[in-house]
Design a protein around this motif. Sequence first.
Motif, PDB file in Angstrom:
ATOM      1  N   THR A  39       0.835  -1.209   0.000  1.00 39.33           N
ATOM      2  CA  THR A  39       0.000   0.000   0.000  1.00 39.33           C
ATOM      3  C   THR A  39       0.865   1.253   0.000  1.00 39.33           C
ATOM      4  OG1 THR A  39      -1.676  -1.222   1.252  1.00 39.33           O
ATOM      5  CG2 THR A  39      -1.893   1.175   1.193  1.00 39.33           C
ATOM      6  N   ILE A  40       1.921   1.231   0.805  1.00 44.89           N
ATOM      7  CA  ILE A  40       2.817   2.394   0.862  1.00 44.89           C
ATOM      8  C   ILE A  40       3.489   2.596  -0.504  1.00 44.89           C
ATOM      9  CG2 ILE A  40       4.930   3.316   1.920  1.00 44.89           C
ATOM     10  CD1 ILE A  40       4.050   1.818   4.514  1.00 44.89           C
ATOM     11  N   GLU A  41       3.918   1.495  -1.118  1.00 45.71           N
ATOM     12  CA  GLU A  41       4.561   1.607  -2.437  1.00 45.71           C
ATOM     13  C   GLU A  41       3.584   2.161  -3.480  1.00 45.71           C
ATOM     14  OE1 GLU A  41       7.776  -1.472  -3.376  1.00 45.71           O
ATOM     15  OE2 GLU A  41       6.388  -2.576  -2.081  1.00 45.71           O
ATOM     16  N   ARG A  42       2.329   1.721  -3.394  1.00 40.79           N
ATOM     17  CA  ARG A  42       1.304   2.232  -4.329  1.00 40.79           C
ATOM     18  C   ARG A  42       1.035   3.712  -4.105  1.00 40.79           C
ATOM     19  NH1 ARG A  42      -1.500  -2.080  -2.952  1.00 40.79           N
ATOM     20  NH2 ARG A  42      -3.029  -0.862  -1.805  1.00 40.79           N
ATOM     21  N   ALA A  43       1.016   4.108  -2.839  1.00 41.67           N
ATOM     22  CA  ALA A  43       0.779   5.514  -2.515  1.00 41.67           C
ATOM     23  C   ALA A  43       1.888   6.395  -3.087  1.00 41.67           C
ATOM     24  CB  ALA A  43       0.683   5.704  -0.998  1.00 41.67           C
ATOM     25  N   ARG A  44       3.125   5.887  -3.011  1.00 41.39           N
ATOM     26  CA  ARG A  44       4.263   6.673  -3.497  1.00 41.39           C
ATOM     27  C   ARG A  44       4.203   6.888  -5.015  1.00 41.39           C
ATOM     28  NH1 ARG A  44       9.856   4.731  -1.790  1.00 41.39           N
ATOM     29  NH2 ARG A  44      10.388   6.942  -1.698  1.00 41.39           N
ATOM     30  N   MET A  45       3.599   5.946  -5.718  1.00 42.01           N
ATOM     31  CA  MET A  45       3.437   6.117  -7.163  1.00 42.01           C
ATOM     32  C   MET A  45       2.588   7.338  -7.466  1.00 42.01           C
ATOM     33  SD  MET A  45       2.503   2.414  -8.591  1.00 42.01           S
ATOM     34  CE  MET A  45       3.694   1.107  -8.588  1.00 42.01           C
ATOM     35  N   ILE A  46       1.674   7.613  -6.564  1.00 41.83           N
ATOM     36  CA  ILE A  46       0.723   8.708  -6.799  1.00 41.83           C
ATOM     37  C   ILE A  46       1.269  10.039  -6.277  1.00 41.83           C
ATOM     38  CG2 ILE A  46      -1.660   9.502  -6.409  1.00 41.83           C
ATOM     39  CD1 ILE A  46      -1.319   6.805  -8.053  1.00 41.83           C
ATOM     40  N   ILE A  47       1.798  10.036  -5.042  1.00 43.85           N
ATOM     41  CA  ILE A  47       2.236  11.323  -4.468  1.00 43.85           C
ATOM     42  C   ILE A  47       3.673  11.640  -4.844  1.00 43.85           C
ATOM     43  CG2 ILE A  47       0.602  11.166  -2.527  1.00 43.85           C
ATOM     44  CD1 ILE A  47       3.036  10.417  -0.741  1.00 43.85           C
ATOM     45  N   GLY A  48       4.371  10.681  -5.471  1.00 40.45           N
ATOM     46  CA  GLY A  48       5.745  10.922  -5.910  1.00 40.45           C
ATOM     47  C   GLY A  48       6.744  10.533  -4.844  1.00 40.45           C
ATOM     48  N   THR A  49       7.885   9.995  -5.294  1.00 34.37           N
ATOM     49  CA  THR A  49       8.885   9.534  -4.331  1.00 34.37           C
ATOM     50  C   THR A  49       9.590  10.701  -3.648  1.00 34.37           C
ATOM     51  OG1 THR A  49      10.382   9.300  -6.202  1.00 34.37           O
ATOM     52  CG2 THR A  49       9.366   7.294  -5.385  1.00 34.37           C
TER      53      THR A  49
END
Lengths: 483, 483
Positions: A39-49
């Motif tokens: 979930t955290i990895e998916r969130a980072r795809m959206i908000i940017g690394t």
Amino acid sequence: MYAVILAGGSGTRFWPLSRELSPKQMLSVFGETSLICGTIERARMIIGTEAPSIDIVVGVTLLDEIRNHLLAQPQLADVALNYLVEPVPRNTAPALALAAATIEARDPDGIVMMLPSDQLVDSGKAWRGTMTVAIEAATTTDQLVTIGLVPTRPETGYGYIKAVVGAVGTACPVEAFVEKPDADTAQRYVAAGNYYWNSGMLVAKARVILAELEAAQGTGAEAAAGNERIVEVARQIAALPEAERLSSASYQLFETLPKVSFDNAALEHSTHVAVVPTTMDWSDVGSLLSLEDLAEPDVSGNRIIGDGIAVESQGTLIYSPERLVATLGVKDLLVVDTSDATLVAPRDRAQDVRLVVNALSKQDAPELREPKVSARPWGTWKIVEEGVGFKVKEIVVTPDSRLSLQSHERRSEHWVVVEGTALVTQGNTEIQVETGQSVYNPVGTKHRLENRGASDLHIIEIQVGDYLGEDDIIRYSDDFERT
Amino acid sequence: MYAVILAGGSGTRFWPLSRELSPKQMLSVFGETSLICGTIERARMIIGTEAPSIDIVVGVTLLDEIRNHLLAQPQLADVALNYLVEPVPRNTAPALALAAATIEARDPDGIVMMLPSDQLVDSGKAWRGTMTVAIEAATTTDQLVTIGLVPTRPETGYGYIKAVVGAVGTACPVEAFVEKPDADTAQRYVAAGNYYWNSGMLVAKARVILAELEAAQGTGAEAAAGNERIVEVARQIAALPEAERLSSASYQLFETLPKVSFDNAALEHSTHVAVVPTTMDWSDVGSLLSLEDLAEPDVSGNRIIGDGIAVESQGTLIYSPERLVATLGVKDLLVVDTSDATLVAPRDRAQDVRLVVNALSKQDAPELREPKVSARPWGTWKIVEEGVGFKVKEIVVTPDSRLSLQSHERRSEHWVVVEGTALVTQGNTEIQVETGQSVYNPVGTKHRLENRGASDLHIIEIQVGDYLGEDDIIRYSDDFERT
């Protein structure tokens, strides 16, 4: 743009795989990483690394375990994780309000994406497309934007979101939230075409979340007063300095809040709700039956994950990664085996595992609380044997990791290196301990275990003492800032 | 008067409790001692504790395990046990003939009591009375005297002995041996009053056993020739010096014998057979369902032995002494759990466990062969963890016992004392190792572990090496004369 991961769930429906201190979101059985890590990895795809941090909402009892678990994930090494701790569990309305108030204090116009931590979602194009639409809607309007899955079966285990008129990939006005339906109703919903499974994901401005919660009047004066109080307390706690967030004052404030879900308190009553219908690959991994996706059935419909054998059996699911499970002459049975506990139930009772959890809870069964394997930021440990006055653990330290510099008041420890080379600190001395060698840490000695090698270090630890609790530890220095 | 204990059975019907190297007769679950140990104690009541020795008939593959098991029983410390080894399994006619020929060579008029090693029999008055009558009959006549149980239910799992006229506690002439009946026939047998369960016990002069086997002509010329050959070979092997009994010549002789039971070969055809009907408390412990006798049922008819919980379940048997087993919503299920394997089957399939054993046998499953806990004359060991290049054992040494003086060519061993005090010999040195201390045995070192204390000594042993088989052992001296 902010991401909040909701990790408060206890996940009793997955016992014996999940435990109180290792709930469903920490399970890695469905993929290469745990559900929360995915979930955290998916969130980072959206908000940017390059986003400064991700917030994790978690109950105080789970804080250490979730933190240890996430610290151990190499793919999250470059993410700053901020923990928003619920001082006491009060369902999702207070939890979301606390998160929204925290983001609002940080950035009054901040947009927040709230994601449950225990779902399995494909992170491909559909995921990115859906979230882009939701964020666009949350940015340009003051709406609560939800995500709804186009139903692929008349599922009775989910709530549904009814759009006025639904269209995949667009933000559609919501007419109503409806509770889990019976089978006939679910059939009608699927046929109607404008009902979607409620994914539990939400995108909105932080201030809109608080405003809509405050304004929701649908459930009478008492509920409205409760909602107002939730928002007030969430803002009070969010204004506290970090160190005071878990103070007894904060606990007492939060404890007065009603136990209510955000769906019941706000979404069902707000007139500013949109849904983005989507066909992305999504599962809420709702029960142990989800394990069926991990294996193809044999000719008799038996699915075996791990070391199982189904003799004259049909439609049976055996999940047993560590031990041998044999079934003989059974039908549609579910057997889930772990190193210390086994569950046997008909497949169609998989949803009722909480009944076993309740019964075990009355007996204060240790198998309810802790798994035999515990993740730590530096690796894992597993209890392989326990007896009066001793405990044997297998410890794995990942490359370039070390435990804290520590001592124990009531136990001594023998470490035998069975794979790799250990660098052991004792007092002011460093000792290199090769495979096959051992070292002894007497009671009270400061000691530290470190792996500077390129592969995992395996240690057998034999603890001897009159008290062997995990809380007999004094930490002098820790790479992971634990105390 | 001689006693022969028939311990050749493999007991696959008790998997996962029994294993190839730990068959049913070695199980201690039904009482304070194992079935075979109980049988030996019962035999001694009849032949007297001053009898010079008791003979155990055992297959060559089980010899070491049975011997280790019996050496470890303190109540057998003063019995001389003599092992009559079947060079290759050939069913009971060759086995009984070998035993009878051995006794005959020792004492041409010897009377022998042959007892299966895997039954549960109350050793009270009824036992002693029944055997006294049987011995009297075997002494005063040249008959094969069998023991028949007065049936308490129309059991279809046993063969029956039909007396001409039956009377409890007397030796009655036998009319016929009948195979396992169907349910209606069994009902008729019970009603008739002169049918008895065939216990498998036999009392007779050794020479009468051989003579009746030789004379049995009931099954045609080929069978008669076979019988004659069995007696001839048995006498040949019995005449060999002890050291040659397990020679390849002996193996080759025995291998040529037909696989036939003593019932089929002799008892069914002999006209000199008596039965002593008895009401003694007897069970052949025929299947895992026998475990039910160990626990009272709860209100829903569930029986739990060990750590089990039956939620919304009925008529379910959980046997789980080491781990937690939970059932939910199941009916009439049998769950038998051991540290490395679990069996799940409907209660009415308990008789079919061999199907699982057959399936596992095809896979060469290690769980079929060895139990995780092994009995040794000096105590027990249990594997608690295994990995590449290492093995962790928990070793218990009973008071005043010691292992052999030994060395290993490919592994080193760390011993950590977790309870008691160990006396460790290393080369020519003796070291006292207290609780919490450890000692290291490098590859090739002669070492010995001894307990001179008054209570059990517990050791955690960590083996490290590239080969960790039990056969990497050189014994220099052993209290139990093992090589």
